[in-house]
Scaffold this motif. Structure first.
Motif, PDB file in Angstrom:
ATOM      1  N   PRO A  78      27.517 -37.444  25.073  1.00 46.82           N
ATOM      2  CA  PRO A  78      28.064 -38.646  24.422  1.00 46.82           C
ATOM      3  C   PRO A  78      28.299 -38.366  22.937  1.00 46.82           C
ATOM      4  N   GLY A  79      29.313 -38.980  22.364  1.00 49.60           N
ATOM      5  CA  GLY A  79      29.713 -38.654  20.998  1.00 49.60           C
ATOM      6  C   GLY A  79      28.588 -38.668  19.989  1.00 49.60           C
ATOM      7  N   GLU A  80      27.739 -39.715  20.046  1.00 50.71           N
ATOM      8  CA  GLU A  80      26.680 -39.823  19.050  1.00 50.71           C
ATOM      9  C   GLU A  80      25.573 -38.785  19.237  1.00 50.71           C
ATOM     10  N   LEU A  81      25.510 -38.182  20.437  1.00 46.58           N
ATOM     11  CA  LEU A  81      24.477 -37.180  20.702  1.00 46.58           C
ATOM     12  C   LEU A  81      24.982 -35.743  20.562  1.00 46.58           C
ATOM     13  N   GLU A  82      26.259 -35.565  20.303  1.00 42.24           N
ATOM     14  CA  GLU A  82      26.836 -34.225  20.258  1.00 42.24           C
ATOM     15  C   GLU A  82      26.109 -33.283  19.290  1.00 42.24           C
ATOM     16  N   PRO A  83      25.803 -33.716  18.041  1.00 45.75           N
ATOM     17  CA  PRO A  83      25.110 -32.785  17.129  1.00 45.75           C
ATOM     18  C   PRO A  83      23.740 -32.360  17.651  1.00 45.75           C
ATOM     19  N   TYR A  84      23.010 -33.316  18.290  1.00 48.31           N
ATOM     20  CA  TYR A  84      21.686 -32.995  18.806  1.00 48.31           C
ATOM     21  C   TYR A  84      21.776 -32.034  19.989  1.00 48.31           C
ATOM     22  N   VAL A  85      22.748 -32.267  20.851  1.00 45.92           N
ATOM     23  CA  VAL A  85      22.925 -31.395  22.020  1.00 45.92           C
ATOM     24  C   VAL A  85      23.280 -29.979  21.582  1.00 45.92           C
ATOM     25  N   THR A  86      24.178 -29.869  20.609  1.00 43.57           N
ATOM     26  CA  THR A  86      24.562 -28.551  20.119  1.00 43.57           C
ATOM     27  C   THR A  86      23.357 -27.816  19.537  1.00 43.57           C
ATOM     28  N   SER A  87      22.535 -28.511  18.733  1.00 46.92           N
ATOM     29  CA  SER A  87      21.338 -27.898  18.140  1.00 46.92           C
ATOM     30  C   SER A  87      20.349 -27.479  19.222  1.00 46.92           C
ATOM     31  N   LEU A  88      20.161 -28.338  20.233  1.00 48.22           N
ATOM     32  CA  LEU A  88      19.222 -28.035  21.301  1.00 48.22           C
ATOM     33  C   LEU A  88      19.634 -26.782  22.060  1.00 48.22           C
ATOM     34  N   PHE A  89      20.898 -26.713  22.464  1.00 52.05           N
ATOM     35  CA  PHE A  89      21.344 -25.565  23.260  1.00 52.05           C
ATOM     36  C   PHE A  89      21.413 -24.290  22.410  1.00 52.05           C
ATOM     37  N   SER A  90      21.717 -24.422  21.151  1.00 51.14           N
ATOM     38  CA  SER A  90      21.707 -23.265  20.267  1.00 51.14           C
ATOM     39  C   SER A  90      20.298 -22.689  20.168  1.00 51.14           C
ATOM     40  N   LEU A  91      19.293 -23.569  20.042  1.00 52.16           N
ATOM     41  CA  LEU A  91      17.906 -23.111  19.973  1.00 52.16           C
ATOM     42  C   LEU A  91      17.466 -22.506  21.300  1.00 52.16           C
ATOM     43  N   LEU A  92      17.859 -23.116  22.412  1.00 50.39           N
ATOM     44  CA  LEU A  92      17.516 -22.566  23.726  1.00 50.39           C
ATOM     45  C   LEU A  92      18.052 -21.149  23.890  1.00 50.39           C
TER      46      LEU A  92
END
Length: 381
Positions: free
Chosen positions: A60-74
């Motif tokens: 979802p648009g408002e969660l995009e930055p968090y999702v990107t950070s999460l998967f980058s860390l994973l």
């Protein structure tokens, strides 16, 4: 749903995330073996970009930055695990090379040694050397490079040089020499620095028209010197400045130097503790041409050269974060012959022999062009 029900549902979701995370990390071994068999690198930038793009698009648009950070860390944690697997049993692995320099628990830091220092008797480097070694045999050199050469040529066992000051910043010349000689740091010391204004006996403060000292001492006493309103002359070393004043025929010159220099060179203290802040400390390091990690070492120093592209330093910092390694200093220096490109020095709170240090050393190849391990050591305070 009340708060209890919400928390219960969060716990269920977290259990599922944990199970999937463990399963994902468990696949790192299989991925590493497949890449090793095919000769492929751990870091696959095209696949990583694709993964992050697909994750961002699905969020979802408002969660995009968090999702990107999460998967980058994973992916960063997964790459670190792959590097560990691929380096296992390799005697040339950075962690194995570092461990080869670890000394036995019954090998304490030496109390006596031949030590190279810049300056003359009474220099802060000499004071630091006498704090670091109980009975050092000190030889003085006029330049920092002279200290490095003495250690390189085996004339002295160790060198003691300043690397940074709490108010005036880093000693860039020493950082550059570390990059050039690639010596090991085997110990460090935080020394309280109190500068005195020294002059010939009978000289009054009002008589002073010129002050000599090292550029770092000048920076540390900038406010005092401005109020004094005299000319400032940069000297190679604070003790050498005191020696120069003692030998001069003039009676209008003074030196910013240590209190010990007053007795050594027959000078009077005109003003005491003239540094701009009372919290004035200089870090000195002990350099060795041979890697040596003494028991109890907890501070690690690295030098990294990263690719000249967006996000390259971020990937390094991400790896530190993924391994829960505390970064205590980051310093950049220009790379000679490469315009606007930099190498980075890192000081880490990462003890010798710890798993995070081993994994980190083996997990940096894919996020930098070159990594130099300067050693793990104890900092004396």
């Amino acid at each position: 749903m009340d708060l209890t029900d919400i928390r219960a549902r969060i716990d269920e979701i977290d259990d599922g995330i944990l199970s999937l995370f463990c399963e994902r990390m468990g696949l790192a071994s299989a991925v590493a073996e497949a890449k090793r068999g095919s000769g492929r690198a751990v870091f696959d930038p095209a696949r990583e970009r694709d993964k992050l793009a697909r994750a961002a698009a699905a969020a979802p648009g408002e969660l995009e930055p968090y999702v990107t950070s999460l998967f980058s860390l994973l992916m960063s944690m997964n790459k670190a695990e792959q590097q560990k697997v691929m380096r296992a049993g390799d005697p040339e692995a950075p962690s194995a090379v570092a461990r080869a320099s670890y000394l036995d628990v019954d090998s304490p830091f030496p109390t006596t040694a031949t030590v190279a220092c810049q300056g003359v008797e009474g220099a802060y480097s000499q004071i630091a050397a006498c704090r670091l070694f109980r009975v050092p045999s000190i030889t003085y050199f006029s330049t920092f490079e002279g200290v490095f050469r003495a250690v390189r040529d085996g004339f002295c066992d160790y060198g003691v040089v300043p690397i940074e000051n709490s108010s005036a910043g880093s000693v860039n010349a020493v950082y550059d020499l570390l990059a050039q000689y690639r010596f090991s740091i085997v110990r460090s010391l935080r020394l309280k620095i109190d500068h005195q204004l020294l002059a010939k006996p009978g000289t009054r403060l009002a008589d002073i028209t010129e002050v000599h000292s090292h550029e770092q001492a000048v920076a540390q006493c900038a406010g005092f010197l401005e109020r004094l309103g005299c000319r400032v002359r940069v000297a190679p070393n604070t003790a050498m400045a005191a020696e120069l004043v003692a030998r001069s025929d003039r009676r209008d010159v003074a030196a910013l130097s240590s209190r010990a220099c007053a007795g050594l060179y027959g000078l009077d203290v005109l003003e005491s503790d003239v540094q701009d802040t009372d919290h004035n400390y200089t870090r000195f390091i002990v350099i060795s041409s041979q890697p040596q990690v003494f028991p109890g070492a907890t501070r690690t120093s690295l030098m990294l050269t990263v690719n000249h592209e967006p996000g390259s330093l971020y990937r390094v910092l991400e790896r530190f974060y993924a391994l829960d390694v505390n970064l205590v200093k980051l310093e950049s220096r220009p790379i000679p012959g490469r315009d606007f490109e930099f190498m980075f020095y890192f000081d880490l709170d990462c003890p010798a022999g710890s798993r995070p240090l081993d994994v980190l050393l083996d997990a940096l190849d894919d996020v930098c062009e070159r990594c130099t391990y300067f050693g793990t050591y104890t900092e004396v305070v």
